[in-house]
Design a protein around this motif. Structure first.
Motif, short mmCIF file in Angstrom:
data_model
loop_
_atom_site.label_atom_id
_atom_site.label_comp_id
_atom_site.label_asym_id
_atom_site.label_seq_id
_atom_site.Cartn_x
_atom_site.Cartn_y
_atom_site.Cartn_z
N ARG A 60 0.68 -0.88 0.21
CA ARG A 60 -0.59 0.16 0.14
C ARG A 60 0.96 1.11 -0.28
O ARG A 60 0.53 2.33 -0.43
N GLY A 61 1.64 1.21 1.05
CA GLY A 61 2.58 2.40 0.87
C GLY A 61 3.91 2.57 -0.78
O GLY A 61 4.34 3.45 -0.54
N ILE A 62 4.08 1.01 -0.73
CA ILE A 62 5.30 2.06 -1.94
C ILE A 62 4.61 2.41 -3.40
O ILE A 62 5.18 2.75 -3.81
N LYS A 63 3.58 2.16 -3.63
CA LYS A 63 2.52 2.84 -4.55
C LYS A 63 3.09 4.27 -5.42
O LYS A 63 3.42 4.49 -6.67
N GLU A 64 3.29 4.74 -4.47
CA GLU A 64 3.31 6.19 -5.09
C GLU A 64 4.93 6.57 -5.20
O GLU A 64 5.03 7.75 -6.06
N ALA A 65 5.26 5.20 -4.65
CA ALA A 65 7.12 5.88 -4.60
C ALA A 65 7.33 5.61 -6.29
O ALA A 65 7.08 5.22 -6.95
N LEU A 75 8.72 -4.59 -8.38
CA LEU A 75 9.09 -3.30 -8.41
C LEU A 75 9.38 -2.90 -9.74
O LEU A 75 8.83 -1.87 -10.41
N VAL A 76 9.85 -3.72 -10.57
CA VAL A 76 10.52 -3.01 -12.04
C VAL A 76 9.61 -2.84 -12.83
O VAL A 76 9.27 -2.20 -13.53
N ASP A 77 8.57 -4.27 -12.54
CA ASP A 77 6.81 -4.06 -12.93
C ASP A 77 6.35 -2.97 -13.08
O ASP A 77 5.44 -2.67 -14.16
N MET A 78 5.56 -3.23 -11.74
CA MET A 78 5.04 -1.76 -11.79
C MET A 78 6.13 -0.23 -12.62
O MET A 78 5.74 0.94 -12.16
N GLY A 79 7.39 -0.21 -12.92
CA GLY A 79 7.84 1.08 -13.04
C GLY A 79 8.62 1.50 -12.38
O GLY A 79 9.05 2.94 -12.75
N LYS A 80 9.07 1.03 -11.09
CA LYS A 80 9.78 2.41 -10.41
C LYS A 80 10.99 2.13 -10.92
O LYS A 80 11.74 0.72 -10.81
N LYS A 81 12.28 3.14 -10.85
CA LYS A 81 13.88 2.84 -10.35
C LYS A 81 14.35 2.04 -8.89
O LYS A 81 13.54 2.55 -8.12
N VAL A 82 15.12 0.95 -9.08
CA VAL A 82 15.56 0.25 -7.86
C VAL A 82 16.61 1.05 -7.89
O VAL A 82 17.44 0.64 -9.55
N LYS A 135 9.77 10.89 -4.97
CA LYS A 135 8.67 10.71 -3.96
C LYS A 135 9.71 9.26 -4.33
O LYS A 135 9.84 8.41 -5.01
N VAL A 136 10.93 8.83 -2.73
CA VAL A 136 11.52 7.81 -2.60
C VAL A 136 11.17 7.00 -1.51
O VAL A 136 10.61 7.32 -0.20
N ALA A 137 10.95 5.21 -1.78
CA ALA A 137 10.75 4.63 -1.05
C ALA A 137 11.93 3.83 0.00
O ALA A 137 13.14 3.59 -0.98
N VAL A 138 11.82 3.35 1.06
CA VAL A 138 13.41 2.86 1.64
C VAL A 138 12.39 1.34 2.40
O VAL A 138 11.73 1.42 3.15
N ILE A 139 13.65 0.27 1.22
CA ILE A 139 12.80 -1.06 2.09
C ILE A 139 13.77 -1.90 2.61
O ILE A 139 15.30 -1.44 2.41
N GLY A 140 13.44 -2.89 2.93
CA GLY A 140 14.43 -3.58 2.93
C GLY A 140 14.41 -4.34 4.40
O GLY A 140 12.95 -4.40 5.20
#
Length: 270
Positions: free
Chosen positions: A18-23, A47-54, A112-117
């Motif tokens: 839910r939180g990662i969507k807008e990043a 994430l890549v499939d969603m168009g995010k830069k990792v 918009k940047v998300a931090v995961i791990g």
């Protein structure tokens, strides 16, 4: 993994997605002692499939030699932009900001940047560096961040996500710092497995850490219990207390080993 842990993990994953969507950019924070083991490839792919830069961020880089970090940076950069930093010592953090800006959408007013791990890799420390303050709670216990938090600094909108982890066996989760030591039902078993694994990588790691030159895990636990005065009635060494010490020291980054990238293709712990 127990039913309770599965339930906790599922709830954390729901909050996470839910939180990662807008990043637009996602920083995946990794442990420097074994970066490949702390990756979550299934999440990276989605994430890549969603168009995010990792971006892969190897944190706590002060723990291992720079030559090893450079090998990991080159190895992992084959897949994603990779950088190593020490958030605690503010090393490489300027380079991280510049990399974020480089990958951000052109002319974006807000990035918009998300931090995961995994829990305990230092996500909150990275966020505090990006935010320029101590807004995100930090701590060595897994699960310090339980809900998505949104922080701002200039053009950066930073999303701190709950520590997430795949449904794995407890041995792997203990190794990756995802389980709280005080919640383990059998710390001795997990500690013995950890000791055996660490000694395969570096036979002198416990000599450096505790000045204990034993090779048998139970003998190591007995000696550590005596050194730390963890004794039961009658003077019997409390090996469970010693096991919890070693597990916590591993989780806190006080036990330092490092893996070389050549092993990563056949990763035997992730």
């Amino acid at each position: 993994m127990s039913g309770e842990l599965r339930s906790i993990a599922r709830k954390a994953w729901k909050r996470f997605w839910r939180g990662i969507k807008e990043a637009e950019i996602v920083l995946e924070v990794l442990d420097p002692r074994d970066p490949q083991a702390f990756r979550i490839p299934s999440v990276e792919k989605r994430l890549v499939d969603m168009g995010k830069k990792v971006i892969l961020v190897i944190n706590k880089s002060d723990l291992v030699p720079r030559s090893v970090l450079e090998k990991w940076r080159k190895f992992l950069s084959r897949e994603y932009p990779t950088i190593y930093v020490s958030a605690r010592n503010r090393l490489g953090t300027g380079n991280l900001r510049r990399l974020i800006l480089k990958l951000a959408p052109k002319n974006a007013d807000i990035i918009k940047v998300a931090v995961i791990g995994y829990p305990n890799v230092g996500k909150s420390s990275i966020i505090n560096v990006l935010k320029g303050s101590h807004s995100a709670p930090t701590g060595a216990k897994p699960g310090v961040t339980r809900h998505v938090q949104i922080l701002r600094r200039g053009r950066l909108k930073i999303l701190d996500t709950p520590g997430v982890f795949p449904i794995e066996d407890e041995t792997s989760l203990v190794y990756k710092g995802a389980l709280r030591i005080d919640k383990l039902s059998d710390p001795i078993k997990h500690c013995v497995e950890l000791i055996e694994y660490l000694l395969k990588i570096d036979k002198n790691v416990l000599v450096r850490t505790y000045n204990i030159d034993e090779k048998d895990p139970l003998s190591i636990l007995r000696e550590l219990a005596i050194i730390r005065n963890k004794l039961k009635k009658g003077g019997e060494p409390d090996i469970e207390a010693a096991a919890r010490i070693i597990l916590k020291d591993w989780q806190d980054g006080k036990i330092v080993i490092w893996r070389e990238p050549y092993y990563a293709i056949g990763n035997d712990k992730a």
